[in-house]
Design an enzyme around this catalytic site. Structure first.
Site, PDB file in Angstrom:
ATOM      1  N   ARG A 224     -21.894  81.766 -35.647  1.00  0.00           N
ATOM      2  CA  ARG A 224     -21.160  80.500 -35.819  1.00  0.00           C
ATOM      3  C   ARG A 224     -20.912  80.235 -37.286  1.00  0.00           C
ATOM      4  O   ARG A 224     -21.795  80.397 -38.122  1.00  0.00           O
ATOM      5  CB  ARG A 224     -21.993  79.328 -35.267  1.00  0.00           C
ATOM      6  CG  ARG A 224     -22.122  79.308 -33.809  1.00  0.00           C
ATOM      7  CD  ARG A 224     -22.537  77.971 -33.238  1.00  0.00           C
ATOM      8  NE  ARG A 224     -23.404  77.116 -34.025  1.00  0.00           N
ATOM      9  CZ  ARG A 224     -23.699  75.865 -33.712  1.00  0.00           C
ATOM     10  NH1 ARG A 224     -23.176  75.318 -32.627  1.00  0.00           N
ATOM     11  NH2 ARG A 224     -24.494  75.148 -34.450  1.00  0.00           N
TER      12      ARG A 224
ATOM     13  N   THR B 118     -17.443  74.929 -39.149  1.00  0.00           N
ATOM     14  CA  THR B 118     -16.622  74.652 -37.956  1.00  0.00           C
ATOM     15  C   THR B 118     -17.394  74.810 -36.649  1.00  0.00           C
ATOM     16  O   THR B 118     -16.937  74.373 -35.596  1.00  0.00           O
ATOM     17  CB  THR B 118     -15.419  75.613 -37.900  1.00  0.00           C
ATOM     18  OG1 THR B 118     -15.930  76.948 -37.742  1.00  0.00           O
ATOM     19  CG2 THR B 118     -14.582  75.544 -39.169  1.00  0.00           C
TER      20      THR B 118
ATOM     21  N   ASP C 224     -32.659  75.869 -35.380  1.00  0.00           N
ATOM     22  CA  ASP C 224     -31.931  77.134 -35.312  1.00  0.00           C
ATOM     23  C   ASP C 224     -32.850  78.198 -34.713  1.00  0.00           C
ATOM     24  O   ASP C 224     -33.828  78.620 -35.348  1.00  0.00           O
ATOM     25  CB  ASP C 224     -31.469  77.541 -36.725  1.00  0.00           C
ATOM     26  CG  ASP C 224     -30.549  78.743 -36.683  1.00  0.00           C
ATOM     27  OD1 ASP C 224     -30.963  79.788 -36.129  1.00  0.00           O
ATOM     28  OD2 ASP C 224     -29.422  78.654 -37.192  1.00  0.00           O
TER      29      ASP C 224
ATOM     30  N   ASP D 195     -33.437  81.424 -36.741  1.00  0.00           N
ATOM     31  CA  ASP D 195     -34.284  81.184 -37.919  1.00  0.00           C
ATOM     32  C   ASP D 195     -35.748  81.002 -37.515  1.00  0.00           C
ATOM     33  O   ASP D 195     -36.657  81.508 -38.186  1.00  0.00           O
ATOM     34  CB  ASP D 195     -33.809  79.933 -38.679  1.00  0.00           C
ATOM     35  CG  ASP D 195     -32.500  80.173 -39.425  1.00  0.00           C
ATOM     36  OD1 ASP D 195     -32.062  81.346 -39.503  1.00  0.00           O
ATOM     37  OD2 ASP D 195     -31.921  79.190 -39.916  1.00  0.00           O
TER      38      ASP D 195
HETATM   39  C1  PRP Z   1     -26.687  80.344 -32.406  1.00  0.00           C
HETATM   40  C2  PRP Z   1     -27.305  80.635 -31.049  1.00  0.00           C
HETATM   41  C3  PRP Z   1     -26.112  80.797 -30.165  1.00  0.00           C
HETATM   42  C4  PRP Z   1     -25.099  79.889 -30.792  1.00  0.00           C
HETATM   43  C5  PRP Z   1     -24.932  78.681 -29.935  1.00  0.00           C
HETATM   44  O1  PRP Z   1     -26.293  81.528 -33.000  1.00  0.00           O
HETATM   45  O2  PRP Z   1     -28.109  81.756 -31.062  1.00  0.00           O
HETATM   46  O3  PRP Z   1     -25.633  82.129 -30.114  1.00  0.00           O
HETATM   47  O4  PRP Z   1     -25.600  79.521 -32.069  1.00  0.00           O
HETATM   48  O5  PRP Z   1     -23.970  77.837 -30.428  1.00  0.00           O
HETATM   49  P1  PRP Z   1     -22.616  77.550 -29.672  1.00  0.00           P
HETATM   50  O6  PRP Z   1     -22.951  77.287 -28.238  1.00  0.00           O
HETATM   51  O7  PRP Z   1     -22.090  76.336 -30.374  1.00  0.00           O
HETATM   52  O8  PRP Z   1     -21.722  78.738 -29.838  1.00  0.00           O
HETATM   53  P2  PRP Z   1     -25.816  81.636 -34.533  1.00  0.00           P
HETATM   54  O9  PRP Z   1     -24.327  81.676 -34.584  1.00  0.00           O
HETATM   55  O10 PRP Z   1     -26.499  80.600 -35.349  1.00  0.00           O
HETATM   56  O11 PRP Z   1     -26.301  83.089 -34.921  1.00  0.00           O
HETATM   57  P3  PRP Z   1     -27.772  83.714 -34.952  1.00  0.00           P
HETATM   58  O12 PRP Z   1     -28.239  83.837 -33.510  1.00  0.00           O
HETATM   59  O13 PRP Z   1     -27.526  85.042 -35.585  1.00  0.00           O
HETATM   60  O14 PRP Z   1     -28.657  82.812 -35.747  1.00  0.00           O
HETATM   61  N1  URA Z   2     -27.755  77.318 -32.445  1.00  0.00           N
HETATM   62  C1  URA Z   2     -29.077  77.091 -32.601  1.00  0.00           C
HETATM   63  O1  URA Z   2     -29.848  78.019 -32.887  1.00  0.00           O
HETATM   64  N2  URA Z   2     -29.528  75.837 -32.436  1.00  0.00           N
HETATM   65  C2  URA Z   2     -28.711  74.809 -32.125  1.00  0.00           C
HETATM   66  O2  URA Z   2     -29.197  73.685 -31.976  1.00  0.00           O
HETATM   67  C3  URA Z   2     -27.344  75.061 -31.974  1.00  0.00           C
HETATM   68  C4  URA Z   2     -26.890  76.339 -32.130  1.00  0.00           C
END
Ligand code: PRP
Ligand code: URA
Length: 205
Positions: A102, A106, A197, A200
């Site tokens: 993400r 945005t 997150d 994280d």
């Molecule tokens: C996070 C999470 C989902 C996404 C959810 O990933 O693991 O994949 O956000 O958000 P959405 O429903 O609004 O799309 P992120 O993009 O932060 O990547 P990561 O898993 O590598 O931390």
């Molecule tokens: N991705 C995450 O890891 N946490 C949230 O709350 C939303 C998106």
């Protein structure tokens, strides 16, 4: 299709641990693994069975065996926190990977990796613990659909109503199974109360 929320006292207990900001990554990973096992079991509750003739040490009997394989597709990175549970439960699982990230401003997810196995004769389970806007899950499901699995189910740990609505609109044929249904999103599209997150928390980044 509907939404199924996994109801079990152990899930409630572990969700509180996962949400606690003081939970360290090692404990977070272990707790997320147990919750994932319960979510995946619930998500694959309708796997088809066929009869199998065997002999117990005492007499012949007709048991059952799985009549369809499973394909698990974690959405990187956070979905990796659910993958080990799928491998433990279904050792013959085929695994695909979808890399989505993400944009911090945005909240729109863009793809950086995709590698899918042959999904012929398999039910696919998309693994992403956080269903926030639903954009990542919806993109992941579209990529899985291109491989023509026997069916698709979405497994998450925390879902927001906005994410559920998005996935149901984009993919009305996909059932969502989650450990918790939260209240909504904040202005940065993070789930409230949520757990922060997930990637994280999992990897101490
Ligand atoms: C996070 C999470 C989902 C996404 C959810 O990933 O693991 O994949 O956000 O958000 P959405 O429903 O609004 O799309 P992120 O993009 O932060 O990547 P990561 O898993 O590598 O931390
Ligand atoms: N991705 C995450 O890891 N946490 C949230 O709350 C939303 C998106």
């Amino acid at each position: 299709m509907g939404v199924r929320i996994v109801e079990h006292p152990l899930v409630s207990h572990l969700m509180t641990c996962l949400r606690d900001k003081n939970t360290e990554p090692a404990a977070f990973r272990a707790q997320a693994g147990i919750v994932s096992r319960l979510v995946i079991l619930e998500a694959l509750r309708d796997l088809p069975l066929r009869p199998r003739e065997i002999e117990t040490p005492l007499e012949p009997m007709v048991g059952t065996e799985l009549a369809c394989g499973v394909a698990a597709v974690p959405i990187l990175r956070a979905g990796l926190g659910m993958l080990e549970s799928a491998l433990q439960l279904f050792p013959d699982v085929a695994v695909g990977y979808v890399g989505l990230e993400r944009d911090h401003k945005t909240a729109k997810a863009s793809s950086y990796y995709c590698k899918m196995p042959d999904m012929d004769g398999r039910l696919a389970i998309c693994l992403d613990p956080m269903l926030a806007t639903g954009g990542s899950a919806s993109q992941g499901i579209s990529l899985i659909k291109a491989e023509n699995p026997d069916g698709i189910v979405m497994a998450s740990i925390v879902a927001a109503p906005e994410g559920i609505e998005r996935v149901q609109n984009d993919h009305p044929d996909v059932e969502i199974v989650t450990a918790a249904l939260d209240t909504g999103l904040n202005e940065l599209k993070y789930i409230l109360p949520g757990l922060g997150d997930f990637g994280d928390r999992l990897y101490a980044t």
